[in-house]
Design a protein around this motif. Sequence first.
Motif, PDB file in Angstrom:
ATOM      1  N   THR A  34      38.758  47.929  40.851  1.00  0.00           N
ATOM      2  CA  THR A  34      38.635  46.403  42.080  1.00  0.00           C
ATOM      3  C   THR A  34      38.682  47.141  43.312  1.00  0.00           C
ATOM      4  O   THR A  34      38.842  47.741  43.631  1.00  0.00           O
ATOM      5  CB  THR A  34      40.464  45.886  41.893  1.00  0.00           C
ATOM      6  N   GLN A  35      37.236  46.664  43.911  1.00  0.00           N
ATOM      7  CA  GLN A  35      36.973  46.620  45.182  1.00  0.00           C
ATOM      8  C   GLN A  35      38.216  45.352  45.639  1.00  0.00           C
ATOM      9  O   GLN A  35      37.942  43.637  45.969  1.00  0.00           O
ATOM     10  CB  GLN A  35      35.557  46.082  45.209  1.00  0.00           C
ATOM     11  N   PRO A  36      39.000  46.134  47.356  1.00  0.00           N
ATOM     12  CA  PRO A  36      39.947  45.094  48.128  1.00  0.00           C
ATOM     13  C   PRO A  36      38.646  44.481  48.726  1.00  0.00           C
ATOM     14  O   PRO A  36      37.914  44.160  49.857  1.00  0.00           O
ATOM     15  CB  PRO A  36      39.423  46.283  49.558  1.00  0.00           C
ATOM     16  N   HIS A  37      39.540  42.818  48.559  1.00  0.00           N
ATOM     17  CA  HIS A  37      38.396  41.792  49.245  1.00  0.00           C
ATOM     18  C   HIS A  37      38.758  41.776  51.153  1.00  0.00           C
ATOM     19  O   HIS A  37      39.324  42.957  52.144  1.00  0.00           O
ATOM     20  CB  HIS A  37      39.415  40.706  49.020  1.00  0.00           C
ATOM     21  N   ARG A  38      37.446  41.344  51.239  1.00  0.00           N
ATOM     22  CA  ARG A  38      37.564  41.172  52.984  1.00  0.00           C
ATOM     23  C   ARG A  38      38.387  41.493  53.814  1.00  0.00           C
ATOM     24  O   ARG A  38      38.321  41.438  55.144  1.00  0.00           O
ATOM     25  CB  ARG A  38      36.733  40.798  53.039  1.00  0.00           C
ATOM     26  N   GLY A  39      39.448  40.332  53.276  1.00  0.00           N
ATOM     27  CA  GLY A  39      40.585  40.628  54.474  1.00  0.00           C
ATOM     28  C   GLY A  39      41.012  41.959  54.870  1.00  0.00           C
ATOM     29  O   GLY A  39      41.570  42.318  55.881  1.00  0.00           O
ATOM     30  N   PHE A  40      40.737  43.217  53.928  1.00  0.00           N
ATOM     31  CA  PHE A  40      41.883  44.353  54.263  1.00  0.00           C
ATOM     32  C   PHE A  40      40.806  45.141  55.679  1.00  0.00           C
ATOM     33  O   PHE A  40      41.296  45.123  56.441  1.00  0.00           O
ATOM     34  CB  PHE A  40      41.658  45.127  52.854  1.00  0.00           C
ATOM     35  N   ALA A  41      39.432  44.882  55.478  1.00  0.00           N
ATOM     36  CA  ALA A  41      38.821  45.322  56.901  1.00  0.00           C
ATOM     37  C   ALA A  41      38.624  43.800  57.666  1.00  0.00           C
ATOM     38  O   ALA A  41      38.716  44.692  59.174  1.00  0.00           O
ATOM     39  CB  ALA A  41      37.288  44.375  56.262  1.00  0.00           C
ATOM     40  N   ILE A  42      38.872  42.756  57.813  1.00  0.00           N
ATOM     41  CA  ILE A  42      39.412  42.166  59.370  1.00  0.00           C
ATOM     42  C   ILE A  42      41.034  42.987  59.524  1.00  0.00           C
ATOM     43  O   ILE A  42      40.582  42.341  60.857  1.00  0.00           O
ATOM     44  CB  ILE A  42      40.002  40.085  58.726  1.00  0.00           C
ATOM     45  N   LEU A  43      41.590  42.845  59.004  1.00  0.00           N
ATOM     46  CA  LEU A  43      42.863  43.020  59.455  1.00  0.00           C
ATOM     47  C   LEU A  43      42.871  44.847  59.935  1.00  0.00           C
ATOM     48  O   LEU A  43      43.450  45.894  60.868  1.00  0.00           O
ATOM     49  CB  LEU A  43      43.791  43.237  57.609  1.00  0.00           C
TER      50      LEU A  43
END
Length: 274
Positions: free
Chosen positions: A84-93
């Motif tokens: 599973t690839q982390p969603h883009r919210g991780f990168a925003i955080l």
Amino acid sequence: MSALSEAARLIAAADGLVAAAGAGMGVDSGLPDFRGNSGFWRAYPALAEARITFEEIANPAAFRRDPRLAWGFYGHRLNLYRHTQPHRGFAILRAIAERLPHNAFVFTSNVDGQFQKADFDEAQICEVHGSIHHLQCVNGCAGDILSADDISPEVSDATCQLVSPLPRCCHCNDLLRPNVLMFGDGDWVSRRSTAQRRRLDTWLQTTRRPVVVEIGAGKHVPTVRWFSETLGAPLIRINPAEAEVPGLGVSLPLGGFEALEGIQSALLAEGFFA
């Protein structure tokens, strides 16, 4: 002022970010959160047919009662989390945290390793319930915590049974199990998580104005919510169903990615990323 703008204001005034995450953080990545038997059984139809609940299979007793079924469940999850690839919210955080003097420290009840996969600093992550990417003996033998990198579970989708060899302890040849805190678990080896918590406590002593961004932490297993509320810092609670906040804070009744994207937009409007 809108709730998103107020959340952005609290973040802009902070010198460090506590990212407190529950199971809801992974939902936008496509991960199940096991809320209630219906959601759990949709993800594991073989367990639904046998009427086995999450609390029964996520239990050290299951490894004694039916080790191939217990490892089928955890082996499937291990494979799922690996792919599973982390969603883009991780990168925003992470991008928000990088703008703060003391960056971020993650406190999570999730055992999936998604924050590491999203390039958060391993030294600034506290996995309070352990990690499925690590193993221990079912007896806590020698207190060892091992990497799970060398095991490749093969699981039957039809039966949720492990069909590859069971992993064995190199000290006593008993069964290995994931190094995660299960229900009714008196054998969990907590040494790794305890060391992480010590690093978190040290980091908290260096920050003067931390802000807590809590994502997807429910009341059923309230570990993360309790932690967030005891820090005495402004709290931004992101939860589509249980977003109420006691004291100083902001309630965002949204999913994790939607809320983080909204906060990012509000911070951009305020010149935070200039």
